[in-house]
Write a protein that holds these residues in place. Structure first.
Motif, short mmCIF file in Angstrom:
data_model
loop_
_atom_site.label_atom_id
_atom_site.label_comp_id
_atom_site.label_asym_id
_atom_site.label_seq_id
_atom_site.Cartn_x
_atom_site.Cartn_y
_atom_site.Cartn_z
N CYS A 1 -3.23 2.96 11.65
CA CYS A 1 -3.61 2.48 10.32
C CYS A 1 -2.50 1.63 9.71
CB CYS A 1 -3.94 3.67 9.41
SG CYS A 1 -5.46 4.53 9.85
N ASP B 1 -8.70 6.96 -5.64
CA ASP B 1 -8.06 6.12 -4.63
C ASP B 1 -8.87 6.10 -3.34
OD1 ASP B 1 -7.62 8.78 -4.16
OD2 ASP B 1 -5.46 8.62 -3.80
N SER C 1 1.05 -5.96 2.01
CA SER C 1 -0.21 -6.68 1.98
C SER C 1 0.00 -8.09 2.51
CB SER C 1 -0.73 -6.74 0.54
OG SER C 1 -1.72 -7.72 0.42
N PRO D 1 -2.43 5.32 -4.48
CA PRO D 1 -2.10 4.13 -3.72
C PRO D 1 -2.22 2.90 -4.61
CG PRO D 1 -3.53 5.55 -2.46
CD PRO D 1 -3.47 6.11 -3.84
N PRO E 1 -5.31 1.63 4.47
CA PRO E 1 -4.73 2.73 3.69
C PRO E 1 -5.04 4.10 4.29
CG PRO E 1 -5.83 1.16 2.25
CD PRO E 1 -6.20 0.78 3.65
N TYR E 2 -4.03 4.92 4.41
CA TYR E 2 -4.15 6.27 4.97
C TYR E 2 -3.56 7.21 3.93
CZ TYR E 2 -3.34 10.00 8.53
OH TYR E 2 -3.32 11.18 9.26
N VAL E 3 -4.41 7.94 3.23
CA VAL E 3 -3.97 8.74 2.09
C VAL E 3 -3.66 10.17 2.53
CG1 VAL E 3 -4.52 9.59 -0.22
CG2 VAL E 3 -5.36 7.35 0.53
N THR F 1 1.35 5.06 0.53
CA THR F 1 0.69 6.21 1.11
C THR F 1 1.70 7.32 1.33
OG1 THR F 1 -0.85 4.76 2.26
CG2 THR F 1 -0.72 7.05 3.02
N VAL G 1 -10.74 5.52 4.86
CA VAL G 1 -10.49 5.20 3.45
C VAL G 1 -11.34 6.01 2.48
CG1 VAL G 1 -9.75 2.88 4.08
CG2 VAL G 1 -12.13 3.25 3.38
N PHE H 1 0.86 -1.16 0.00
CA PHE H 1 0.00 0.00 0.00
C PHE H 1 0.91 1.22 0.00
CE2 PHE H 1 -2.48 -3.23 2.27
CZ PHE H 1 -3.61 -3.25 1.48
N TRP I 1 -6.37 -6.08 1.93
CA TRP I 1 -6.31 -5.54 3.30
C TRP I 1 -7.68 -5.64 3.98
CZ3 TRP I 1 -9.30 -1.47 4.99
CH2 TRP I 1 -9.94 -0.69 4.01
N VAL J 1 -2.14 -1.41 -4.92
CA VAL J 1 -2.18 -2.71 -4.28
C VAL J 1 -2.29 -3.77 -5.34
CG1 VAL J 1 -3.25 -1.94 -2.13
CG2 VAL J 1 -4.69 -2.53 -4.05
#
Length: 540
Positions: free
Chosen positions: A480, A412, A101, A118, A486-488, A40, A433, A38, A126, A120
């Protein structure tokens, strides 16, 4: 004069830094993507140090060579597209944090470069492996800790932000009679912008209800009368309507069918319009300076009227579509049966009198009116003031669009097809998310973004103070990372590009596989709250 010049320069820097936040993007190479990482973006700052302190070992990464994405055909066709796809560079470095992952392939390849989104290998890996109960416990415990730590320090910090807001107000009003100029326009714009995004926003959510912050308490702030609205927070939106639309519906239905701020749905008319893409970019650009009074004020008022009609057990018009956004166009120039039915919910002239008129009259008539009494030149000065005020309103709308509308849109981020219970594991996951953060870490950076750069934390815990979000952000980011959620976090201009791409139909948001969420988290009978201000648990 020296003092005034210093204040003016400070105001300009605070406002414009939102537009000119410069970072250099560097990405984990393709090997990480092949492994199902992931990606970020995150900032090398106090936030990283805090995250490492709370969860040692999670932030290890090495900065590889940067990569640049190729220009698209549309970038050549549309000037606006070219502007939105620019990536600014500076010595400041933006790292990428890779969260492996659980289903990652052990074999790595280092062939191609990554995009800014992001990435994956299995988009839902996840989700399938997430322990919702443990994630909920960690997030809830941190929220309770931050609430307990709310003290007079938070009030002092609020007063600091108020002093910056008031400084902008003084500069703007004292110079509005001058020929239109950037200092006056930006100062007046900053006054309006900060009054909403920082002061009213966190007050109406109850961020200062647990301390003695004077009038900055959700129970009564800007509510109940025109004088109170003018004294506390006067803007294009009616505070009572904004509390219902934002505090209730948006926050507890984020990314869902009932979210009134779902950009992808609200702009469906533009996404589906059979016109050249460059024309759609032009429409979007024209929308930015007028969106608050053209769309947001009537749409928030629509939600308030629907709540009133339901509480009074009145019938909703048969052809009315509650998901359709209300605009000045649909109110005054209806062309469809649904828009005509909307006029029964929102009476256009009542809307003008109740919602728009107080701000219009106080800001654009009464505020500059004393200038008319100055002999000989009063008319010229009044005209200059009107121009400065109008240009400032256009500017603050653009500033607000860039930092507000972009919070929950992008290819995303996720959207959802059902409802979940507040404060459940699924609720916390959805807030993370379907939200995005910008640059964070200092009061100047945060002020220039209207404190909307902590959108993830704000949606997880809506009723915290501004200072609490600064403290909590690095810790939530670490949680997270620990759970693989996922932390954008990206530059605000990159988020603007991704939002506009959603608006014009170039990209779409990700559909979340809600069947993978725990059944016990589902709100089968809908979400209920006790008040339209403060926390969802607060009484009226």
């Amino acid at each position: 004069m020296s003092y005034l010049s210093t204040l003016s320069l400070a105001t300009i820097l605070l406002s414009v830094s939102c537009i000119i936040t410069i970072e250099k993007y560097e990405y984990v190479d393709a090997a990480a993507a092949q492994a199902g990482a992931f990606i970020t973006p995150t900032y090398k700052s106090y936030a990283e140090i805090e995250a490492a302190r709370h969860y040692p070992g999670l932030n290890s990464s090495s900065p590889p060579p940067s990569s640049s994405s190729s220009s698209s055909l549309m970038s050549l066709m549309s000037p606006l597209s070219n502007i939105l796809h620019l990536k600014l560079k500076s010595p400041l470095q933006l790292e990428a944090m890779a969260f492996p992952s659980p289903s990652a392939d052990k074999t790595l390849s280092s062939s191609s470069s990554l995009s800014t989104s992001p990435v994956v290998n299995d988009q839902n890996a996840w989700i399938k492996n997430l322990n919702y109960e443990e994630f909920a416990k960690d997030v809830s415990d941190l929220g309770k800790k931050l609430l307990k730590e709310t003290t007079n320090d938070d009030v002092d910090h609020l007063n600091k932000i108020l002093s910056w807001r008031d400084m902008a107000c003084i500069i703007g009003i004292s110079t509005m009679w001058i020929t239109p100029n950037p200092i006056t326009i930006i100062a007046l714009s900053t006054w309006t912008y900060s009054s909403w995004t920082m002061v009213a926003h966190h007050t109406c959510h109850g961020g200062y209800n647990r301390v003695d912050a004077g009038k900055f308490n959700s129970r009564g702030f800007a509510l109940g009368s025109i004088p109170r609205r003018i004294a506390d927070w006067c803007d294009w939106m009616l505070p009572e309507a904004w509390n219902v639309e934002h505090n209730r519906l948006h926050h507890y239905h984020l990314g869902e069918k009932l979210d009134p701020d779902l950009v992808e749905r609200n702009l469906s008319f533009l996404r589906e319009m059979n016109v050249p893409l460059p024309f759609k970019y032009v429409v979007t650009a024209l929308f930015m300076p007028i969106w608050k009074w053209f769309y947001y004020a009537p749409n928030t008022y629509k939600e308030l009227q629907l709540v009133k009609m339901k509480s009074e057990k009145k019938d909703i018009p048969k052809d009315f579509n509650p998901e359709e956004a209300a605009t000045l166009k649909s109110l005054f120039f209806p062309t469809t049966e649904s828009e005509m039915a909307m006029n029964e919910v929102i009476q256009p002239f009542t809307f003008l009198k109740t919602v728009l008129a107080p701000f219009f009259l106080t800001r654009f008539v009464l505020l500059p009116a004393p200038l008319l009494f100055i002999p000989n030149i009063g008319g010229v000065l009044f005209f200059n003031a009107i121009l400065n005020l109008v240009l400032a309103d256009l500017f603050t709308n653009v500033h607000g669009f860039v930092t507000i509308v972009t919070n929950h849109a992008g290819n995303d981020l996720y959207k959802f097809d059902d409802e979940v219970k507040p404060k459940s594991g699924s609720f916390y996951v959805r807030q993370v998310v379907s939200s995005v953060n910008y640059a964070t870490g200092t009061d100047i950076i945060d002020f220039s973004h209207g404190w909307l750069n902590y959108q993830i934390e704000h949606h997880v815990w809506p009723d915290l103070s501004m200072l609490a979000y600064q403290k909590g952000a690095p810790q939530l980011k670490a949680i997270c990372a620990k759970h693989g959620v996922p932390y954008v976090q990206e530059n605000v201009l990159e988020r603007l590009r991704k939002t506009v791409d959603i608006m014009v139909g170039r990209t779409s948001m990700i559909e979340f596989p809600t069947e993978l969420e725990p059944v016990k988290d589902k709100a089968l009978t809908g979400v209920k709250w006790k008040s339209s201000h403060g926390s969802i648990d607060d009484d009226e």
